[in-house]
Design a protein around this motif. Sequence first.
Motif, PDB file in Angstrom:
ATOM      1  N   ILE A 414      39.733  37.651  46.647  1.00 15.50           N
ATOM      2  CA  ILE A 414      39.715  39.055  46.914  1.00 15.50           C
ATOM      3  C   ILE A 414      38.217  39.464  46.984  1.00 15.50           C
ATOM      4  N   GLU A 415      37.699  39.978  48.132  1.00 10.99           N
ATOM      5  CA  GLU A 415      36.382  40.251  48.301  1.00 10.99           C
ATOM      6  C   GLU A 415      35.861  41.402  47.593  1.00 10.99           C
ATOM      7  N   SER A 416      34.620  41.376  47.093  1.00  8.97           N
ATOM      8  CA  SER A 416      33.940  42.626  46.126  1.00  8.97           C
ATOM      9  C   SER A 416      33.810  43.665  46.947  1.00  8.97           C
ATOM     10  N   LEU A 417      33.823  44.887  46.420  1.00 11.60           N
ATOM     11  CA  LEU A 417      33.386  45.903  47.067  1.00 11.60           C
ATOM     12  C   LEU A 417      31.760  46.149  46.870  1.00 11.60           C
ATOM     13  N   LYS A 418      31.291  47.007  47.901  1.00 11.23           N
ATOM     14  CA  LYS A 418      29.884  47.132  47.552  1.00 11.23           C
ATOM     15  C   LYS A 418      29.424  47.931  46.392  1.00 11.23           C
ATOM     16  N   GLY A 419      28.560  47.252  45.453  1.00  9.63           N
ATOM     17  CA  GLY A 419      28.281  47.675  44.281  1.00  9.63           C
ATOM     18  C   GLY A 419      28.938  47.043  43.126  1.00  9.63           C
ATOM     19  N   GLU A 420      29.813  46.090  43.436  1.00 11.74           N
ATOM     20  CA  GLU A 420      30.556  45.280  42.527  1.00 11.74           C
ATOM     21  C   GLU A 420      29.834  43.850  42.513  1.00 11.74           C
ATOM     22  N   THR A 421      29.877  43.246  41.372  1.00  8.78           N
ATOM     23  CA  THR A 421      29.390  42.011  41.282  1.00  8.78           C
ATOM     24  C   THR A 421      30.450  40.862  41.717  1.00  8.78           C
ATOM     25  N   GLY A 422      30.256  40.029  42.429  1.00  9.15           N
ATOM     26  CA  GLY A 422      30.846  38.967  42.899  1.00  9.15           C
ATOM     27  C   GLY A 422      30.243  37.363  43.006  1.00  9.15           C
ATOM     28  N   LEU A 423      31.034  36.643  43.167  1.00  8.90           N
ATOM     29  CA  LEU A 423      30.754  35.279  43.378  1.00  8.90           C
ATOM     30  C   LEU A 423      30.397  34.823  44.850  1.00  8.90           C
ATOM     31  N   LEU A 424      29.090  34.689  45.224  1.00 11.04           N
ATOM     32  CA  LEU A 424      28.569  34.310  46.607  1.00 11.04           C
ATOM     33  C   LEU A 424      29.262  32.975  46.946  1.00 11.04           C
ATOM     34  N   VAL A 425      29.923  32.997  48.152  1.00 14.58           N
ATOM     35  CA  VAL A 425      30.645  31.941  48.854  1.00 14.58           C
ATOM     36  C   VAL A 425      30.038  31.996  50.426  1.00 14.58           C
ATOM     37  N   SER A 426      29.951  30.989  51.095  1.00 13.05           N
ATOM     38  CA  SER A 426      29.310  30.883  52.132  1.00 13.05           C
ATOM     39  C   SER A 426      30.112  29.812  53.150  1.00 13.05           C
ATOM     40  N   LYS A 427      30.452  30.130  54.403  1.00 11.42           N
ATOM     41  CA  LYS A 427      31.526  29.400  55.186  1.00 11.42           C
ATOM     42  C   LYS A 427      30.705  28.070  55.681  1.00 11.42           C
TER      43      LYS A 427
END
Length: 619
Positions: A414-427
């Motif tokens: 589930i993608e994080s919303l702007k302003g929310e902390t999330g795990l960075l993943v890159s394709k």
Amino acid sequence: MYVISIFLASLFILPLLLKRLCPYFWKDAFYLVKMLNISKTYILLRRRKPIFLFVDRFLEQTVTRPTETFVVFDNERYSYRDADTTSNKIANALLCHPHYNAGDTVALFMGNEPAFMFICLALAKLGSPVALLNHNIRSRSLLHCFSCSNAKVLMAASELKGAVGDVLSSLREQSVTILLMAKDCDLREMESFSGEVEQASEAPVPRSFRSHVTFKSPAVFIYTSGTTGLPKAAAVSQDRLLMALAVMACSGVTADDVIYLNLPLYHTSAFVIGFVGSLETGSRVILKRKFSASQFWVDCRTHRVTVIQYIGEVVRYLCNTPTGPDDRAHCVRLAIGNGLRADVWRNFLRRFGSVQIREFYASTEGNVGFVNYTGKIGAAGRTNVFQRMLFPYTLVKYDTERDQPVRDARGLCIESLKGETGLLVSKITERAPFIGYLGNEEQTEKKRLRDVLRKGDVYFNSGDLLRVDLEGFIYFQDRVGDTFRWKGENVATTEVADVLSLAGCVRESNVYGVAVPGHEGRAGMATLTFKDGTTLDCKETFAHISYYLPPFAWPQFIRIQNDLELTGTFKQVKFKLVKEGFDPNTIRDPLFIADPSRKMYRPLTPDMYDSICLGKVKL
């Protein structure tokens, strides 16, 4: 006339509107143009025949500026011609050695000195990957790092002979050739190599020795703790080093600049940005053995340094030095690095003047990075559409309790919303590959996150929690997994726990990092249980960990419990311990703190805790 007036008025009003509605429009536009030019240059370099590598850029500089100073170390200066000649002699001496073949991986165990650079250039000329060993590691860690490089040749500095000697029997079992950069050696298992280099030919190394090298070939192995386990050898390809040539240039660095390099060369920042990046610009490099807060500005004034590299800890140390009337008496105009906290950032600018800070986010093995080209205080980078098209990435919701990404009913992240902390993943793509760790497919696979946005896709799991604000700025929040960062170094909790397990009194250990007010990263802490009839031996325990671990990996704090708390799946509970920290006012368990001056652990009292929080006691 009316139309012309409207046109002229719009030329005046439009920039004002853009500045108000899109305050970073022009900086974004200039950065985009710069990135397009860099991409064009990179594409042209890749099309050159024969294949063009980073060492070829060094050879070009040798031709165009042979007598210009390349590196200054202590009171010695080395020109591009000196570096070329010395690296030729090293390469030719290696070619004469019966146990080395061009293209073989070589492990380099050496601190910051010009020989480090010259050896790397020599190996690049021979098409040999080089494994950069942390010169602080010892014993089991040293042997592990060397072994996973698959190297059969170890080149070591003369002052590290004792460290190599500690693992000599194991190296002998692997039939390793040890070349000591000294004129003589009293151990027959090691060969003195400096004399061989002095007598070697200065003749240029034929390009044919690296004809087997492709852009995908590993150029260097840089060790990273990643998220768990002992250090892993992350492969950095020739293609990535070719791209790295542009790092300094895209920050506005030119041949007129003087770069101050005091970070360890075995690190990505110093090697890739400071060393390789300077080969493109032709800048002068002031190389130091190690960082010294008291000597930093003295050196900058003496050598008229204009560009510095940093990690957050370095800047904090500088800000903690006593103030003086000459704090702004320097020529430094640009600082490039990462991990700079907003409060330290402000303090640095307030005290040392209007230095341009070029903060960035990247990782050794990662396939995406960000640059804060606007100077926005506290931000690690800035997003832009162009980059996201070429290198797809996103932030996904992360459950820190379960230590895994949150997934929906379809099993997708589930993608994080702007302003929310999330795990960075890159394709992971052909343009943005993830090579992984040499000889460690298990850890390589752990960094691949599958079924992220759609079934079958594969992303690189950065292990970092980030946040993107409404303006598109990226902020580093925290790390996940079993690694904490202290003194600018990644520390694997499992490695520290393994060392503690060797202590005769310790039954179990749970190692983690805790936040310390006023300090970057997290300090090491270990919760211990003891075998029946034993307890903490404050001096013996300190002696044990200081022998097996470098200072940045020492547990600064020890907490003693009767039993370690486990989850339902028999995993150690870390989150609760991390949250509780090291406050003796709230923790009933006995607490101890490392005291290097007395070479022991001693009880952590409430008064001492308060002194640490107020910055009166430095760790």
